[in-house]
Each structure stands twice: as structure tokens, then as C-alpha cells.
Design a protein around this motif. Structure first.
Motif, short mmCIF file in Angstrom:
data_model
loop_
_atom_site.label_atom_id
_atom_site.label_comp_id
_atom_site.label_asym_id
_atom_site.label_seq_id
_atom_site.Cartn_x
_atom_site.Cartn_y
_atom_site.Cartn_z
N HIS A 414 -9.11 8.46 8.34
CA HIS A 414 -7.81 7.88 7.95
C HIS A 414 -7.76 7.66 6.45
N TYR A 415 -6.58 7.33 5.97
CA TYR A 415 -6.37 7.12 4.53
C TYR A 415 -6.83 5.71 4.18
N LEU A 416 -7.24 5.53 2.91
CA LEU A 416 -7.79 4.23 2.48
C LEU A 416 -6.77 3.11 2.58
N THR A 417 -5.52 3.42 2.31
CA THR A 417 -4.62 2.34 1.91
C THR A 417 -3.17 2.61 2.29
N HIS A 418 -2.42 1.55 2.30
CA HIS A 418 -0.96 1.67 2.38
C HIS A 418 -0.35 0.47 1.69
N PRO A 419 0.82 0.64 1.08
CA PRO A 419 1.52 -0.53 0.57
C PRO A 419 1.91 -1.43 1.74
N ILE A 420 1.95 -2.71 1.50
CA ILE A 420 2.27 -3.69 2.56
C ILE A 420 3.23 -4.72 1.99
N GLY A 421 4.08 -5.26 2.84
CA GLY A 421 5.05 -6.25 2.38
C GLY A 421 5.84 -6.75 3.58
N ILE A 422 7.14 -6.55 3.56
CA ILE A 422 7.97 -6.95 4.70
C ILE A 422 7.54 -6.12 5.92
N ASP A 423 7.27 -4.85 5.68
CA ASP A 423 6.69 -4.00 6.74
C ASP A 423 5.20 -3.86 6.53
N LEU A 424 4.49 -3.69 7.61
CA LEU A 424 3.03 -3.48 7.50
C LEU A 424 2.75 -2.23 6.66
N HIS A 425 3.44 -1.17 6.97
CA HIS A 425 3.28 0.08 6.21
C HIS A 425 4.55 0.30 5.40
N GLU A 426 4.51 -0.10 4.15
CA GLU A 426 5.69 0.10 3.30
C GLU A 426 5.53 1.38 2.49
N SER A 427 5.05 2.39 3.15
CA SER A 427 4.60 3.58 2.42
C SER A 427 5.72 4.54 2.09
N GLY A 428 6.82 4.43 2.80
CA GLY A 428 7.84 5.46 2.77
C GLY A 428 8.23 5.94 1.39
N THR A 429 8.34 5.03 0.44
CA THR A 429 8.91 5.43 -0.84
C THR A 429 7.90 5.40 -1.98
N VAL A 430 6.65 5.09 -1.69
CA VAL A 430 5.66 5.06 -2.76
C VAL A 430 4.96 6.42 -2.81
N GLU A 431 5.08 7.08 -3.95
CA GLU A 431 4.42 8.38 -4.16
C GLU A 431 2.92 8.17 -4.18
N ARG A 432 2.20 8.92 -3.37
CA ARG A 432 0.76 8.73 -3.33
C ARG A 432 0.07 9.12 -4.64
N GLY A 433 0.73 9.99 -5.41
CA GLY A 433 0.10 10.44 -6.65
C GLY A 433 0.52 9.62 -7.87
N ALA A 434 1.49 8.71 -7.70
CA ALA A 434 2.01 7.97 -8.87
C ALA A 434 1.12 6.78 -9.22
N PRO A 435 1.02 6.46 -10.51
CA PRO A 435 0.19 5.30 -10.88
C PRO A 435 0.72 4.02 -10.24
N LEU A 436 -0.20 3.17 -9.84
CA LEU A 436 0.19 1.88 -9.26
C LEU A 436 0.79 1.00 -10.35
N LYS A 437 1.76 0.17 -9.92
CA LYS A 437 2.43 -0.71 -10.89
C LYS A 437 2.08 -2.16 -10.61
N GLU A 438 2.18 -2.97 -11.64
CA GLU A 438 1.95 -4.40 -11.47
C GLU A 438 2.93 -4.94 -10.43
N GLY A 439 2.45 -5.77 -9.55
CA GLY A 439 3.32 -6.36 -8.53
C GLY A 439 3.28 -5.61 -7.20
#
Ligand code: GLY
Ligand code: MN
Length: 450
Positions: A414-439
Motif C-alpha cells: 500500500h501507499y505510505l500516506t494520504h491527506p486527512i481532514g474532514i474525510d479520512l482520505h482527503e486525497s482526491g485533489t492533492v497531486e501526489r507529485g506536488a510539494p507539500l504545503k504548510e498546513g
């Protein structure tokens, strides 16, 4: 009238003679309903949950306004935003699941009632938009069954709407708004789990309004919008959601703290002979007592080789002496998910090989958490690649060399990570290749199921 609808303060408790401690005596003339004023906790009704200035626990009303402003600011002149609430889902017939608001709708409004909808019309006014919120409003016959709904005048005051209207007006209003707009940002809501062919509330109403639509068509409201004007809303809201405000970060820390404490208590509770379900129950009990509204996902309580199934959720085996048990569980607290996996010995003591493997994974996880700093310039993909090489190195140190692709094919598929927030997997709109941003908030889960 059932006793459930009685006001508790009107039910008298009387002391009985002898050994019976208390009984409940209800006087028929006391059987009145006690409608609370709102369809969700507010400062007035729930001061123990909602603090001054907050619209939902931990999130100020001003933050919801900022989200709407930011969204609309980024849109061209002549834009309209349409976002519909979630719907009650059914297990069977009239047996409903506990309602959870649709995430984007909640993010933009803080409004927690089903059968609701939002329209934002971009304007040249100082506010920058006009906000219309559609909902059920007061309905005593419905409230006897479902509890209070927020009055239209409170929708204006509490939620910042310019206009609060009954849901019955939504379809016609949308048609009129969409006719004069140039761009209409809207999304088809997800309706997984809904009863086939028997939509209720918003869906049923919209379907009645739309002769073309089948009764079960969840996209019915989109018919009011010319196809040439439709634009997807989710990527825009997703981009806003991906960066968490200070308030959101505080709620997320609280959510994670609650789940972490529940994990620790559940570890202490575990012992051979208990069932995996006992651990699930204990975890959920600890979470609920700390204010968690629901599990953020179906918990995995996987003892022994059950841990090899990534989404094992039967949780019905007995815990055996000498085995490890994997607990992958987190609560949703005040709208924000947490996600924690830990593996521990059922009897409280690791065997030497178990300890070595655990230590290898822990070292990998700690090293990766340190790399989660904007200055490191990581993306989700580069963090994942780093996790593979770190894990390979750690496993090599304990005599488990993983040549070629065996690590990623067998042990860590499986993949290491996923963005999390209101949804457990908030991955839909985060580009996997884009640099992570503060916050941004992401999970770090390397090889959690070894
Ligand atoms: N840890 C649960 C999940 O990410 O699916
Ligand atoms: Mn996860």
C-alpha cells in the motif's frame, strides 16, 4: 405518545419503599414534547460543546465565511456555486444509519441537517457573494420523529445566509439563478448506501421536480443547469480543504489525542481469550466518552495472521497468547478524522523477534515523520519512495533482506500516506507529485500490516 418524547425534566423520579431504589412515574399531563430550538449544537443549546464565536465546536463562524469568500474570490465573474447536503442513508426499509453531513457542504456552511442546499452567487457587493441556504425549517410533525430543525430566522443569524428558504424553493430558484449565470460550479453528491429507488427528503423532492429523472436519480438537480455551464466544484473546495487553518489543526490534534488515548487504554485492556470485538468495543467506548461522534472508518482489529488482510474488519476472532494484534482505528471528532495503527502483543510482552520487527517499523516511521517539514521539499510520492528505502534498510538490519520488488509486492503493497481532514482520505485533489504545503495534514503509515 412514547416516553421517549417526554421532557426529562417533567418525568418525576420517586423513591420507592424497601429495596427498589427508584422508579419512574409519568403524569399524563406532563407528556409534552420538548423541542430544542436548533438542528445541531449551538452556543445557546450546548454551551459545553460550542464556545462563543464558534459555529461548530472548535471552528468559528468567521472561518466558514472566510472559506466561502476564498472560494468565490477565485471564480470568474458570473459564477454560481451549488452545493447540496448529504442524505440520510438506509440499512433497510425505514431503518436509517446515523446521519453524517456531506463533507464539502459542511466545510462551506457548518450546517448539519440533511435535505439542505447552498447557493452562492458571485456579486460585486462588499461581501462578494449572496448566500442562500435551503432547509427543512420547523416542522412539528417531522420533529416528533427526527428532533429539532433550525428555524429559518436562525439560519440567517447563525449561518450567515442572506436568505433562508424552504427546500421546496430550491429547484425553481436554481433554474432561475443558473439561467443568468455564466459558470455554475456544482457536483454530483455521492449517495452510496442509499435505498435503491426510494430516495427521501431532498432526493425525493428533487426527483418530483424533475420529470426526466428517475426517482432514484441523485443528479436530478443538475438538470436545472445547462450542461455547457456546469463546472466541477469538488477540486476547488478540495484545494481549500487541503490546507488546514489553525482552528482546524487544533481540532485535528484533539481528535488524534482522543484516539491515541483510546489506543493506549485498549492496549492495556487486551489479554488472551478476549475477542477482537472486545477491543473494538473498548476503543469505541473510550472514544465516545471523550466526545467522538463516530468512528472515522470501520476499525481493523486483526490478531495474528488476520493482520495480513489490509482491510480486515470482521473482528470476530479470539486473541491468542503469544500473538500480536493490530489495531487500526480512529475517531471523527467535531468533524475531523484521526487515523492511528498500532500493533502490540496480546499478552503485554513482545517476543524478541516481534520486538525487533516492531522496532524496525517504529524507526522507519519516526524518521519519516521528521521528514514531514516543508523545508525538506517532499511530495507524497517522494515520501513514499523514501519510506520504501528506509524500510528496506531497517528490515535488512534485522536479517530480513528484501531484494527487488518483494518489499512493495508482498510486505508493503500500500501507499505510505494520504491527506486527512474532514474525510479520512482527503486525497482526491492533492497531486501526489506536488510539494507539500504548510498546513497540510497527512498520515505516515509505512508497512503497517507486517
Ligand atoms: N488506516 C485506515 C485507512 O487509511 O484506510
Ligand atoms: Mn490511513
Amino acid at each position: 405518545m412514547s416516553l421517549r418524547s417526554c421532557s426529562l425534566r417533567l418525568v418525576q423520579r420517586v423513591r420507592l419503599p424497601r429495596h427498589c431504589a427508584y422508579a419512574t412515574q409519568v403524569h399524563p399531563h406532563h407528556l409534552v414534547t420538548k423541542p430544542s430550538a436548533f438542528g445541531q449544537p449551538t452556543l445557546k443549546s450546548h454551551p459545553h460543546l460550542v464556545k462563543p464565536g464558534e459555529l461548530t465546536p472548535g471552528i468559528p463562524a468567521s472561518e466558514y465565511e472566510r472559506r466561502r469568500r476564498q472560494l468565490v474570490e477565485g471564480l470568474p465573474h458570473g459564477s454560481l456555486v451549488v452545493c447540496v447536503a448529504g442524505q440520510v442513508k438506509y440499512m433497510s426499509a425505514a431503518i436509517f444509519y446515523k446521519f453524517r453531513q456531506a463533507s464539502d457542504f459542511w466545510y462551506l456552511t457548518g450546517f448539519e441537517e440533511p435535505d439542505s442546499a447552498l447557493i452562492l452567487e458571485k456579486t460585486g457587493t462588499p461581501r462578494g457573494f449572496r448566500m442562500l441556504l435551503y432547509s427543512t425549517g420547523k416542522d412539528p410533525s417531522k420533529e416528533k420523529w427526527d428532533g429539532a430543525f433550525t428555524r429559518f430566522q436562525d439560519v440567517l443569524g447563525l449561518f450567515g445566509a442572506d436568505e433562508a428558504r424552504p427546500l421546496e424553493s430550491f429547484a425553481d430558484d436554481l433554474r432561475a439563478f443558473a439561467a443568468r449565470a455564466e459558470h455554475v460550479y456544482a457536483d454530483v453528491p455521492a449517495h452510496h448506501g442509499r435505498r435503491a429507488g426510494s430516495g427521501r427528503g431532498l432526493l425525493r423532492y428533487l426527483s418530483r421536480q424533475q420529470p426526466r429523472a428517475a426517482r432514484s436519480d441523485p443528479d436530478a438537480y443538475l438538470d436545472a443547469i445547462a450542461a455547457s455551464k456546469r463546472r466541477p466544484l469538488a477540486p476547488l473546495v478540495g484545494a481549500l480543504r487541503s490546507v488546514k487553518s489553525t482552528h482546524e489543526q487544533e481540532v485535528m490534534k484533539a481528535s488524534a489525542d482522543i484516539s491515541a488515548r483510546a489506543h493506549a487504554k485498549t492496549m492495556r485492556f487486551a489479554q488472551p481469550g478476549l475477542s477482537e470485538a472486545d477491543l473494538q468495543a473498548h476503543f469505541e467506548y473510550m472514544c465516545t466518552r471523550s466526545g467522538v461522534q463516530r468512528p472515522a472508518y470501520v476499525p481493523v482489529v486483526a490478531s495474528g495472521e488476520n493482520a495480513l488482510v489490509i482491510h480486515y474488519t470482521r473482528n470476530d476472532h479470539l486473541l491468542r497468547d503469544g500473538e500480536l494484534v493490530l489495531l487500526d482505528a480512529g475517531g471523527e471528532y467535531n468533524g475531523y478524522a484521526s487515523d492511528i495503527t498500532r500493533t502490540f502483543p496480546v499478552n503485554g510482552t513482545f517476543t524478541p523477534p516481534q520486538r525487533e520487527l516492531y522496532a524496525a517499523l517504529l524507526a522507519t516511521q519516526k524518521a519519516l515523520v521528521k521528514e514531514c517539514a516543508v523545508a525538506r521539499g517532499h511530495s507524497l510520492d517522494s515520501l513514499h519512495r523514501r519510506s520504501v528505502s528506509l524500510l528496506r534498510a531497517e528490515l535488512g538490519k534485522i536479517g530480513l533482506p528484501c531484494e527487488g520488488t518483494v518489499l512493495e509486492r508482498v510486505l508493503y503493497p500500500h501507499y505510505l500516506t494520504h491527506p486527512i481532514g474532514i474525510d479520512l482520505h482527503e486525497s482526491g485533489t492533492v497531486e501526489r507529485g506536488a510539494p507539500l504545503k504548510e498546513g497540510m495534514v497527512i498520515t505516515i503509515e509505512p508497512g503497517k500490516h507486517e
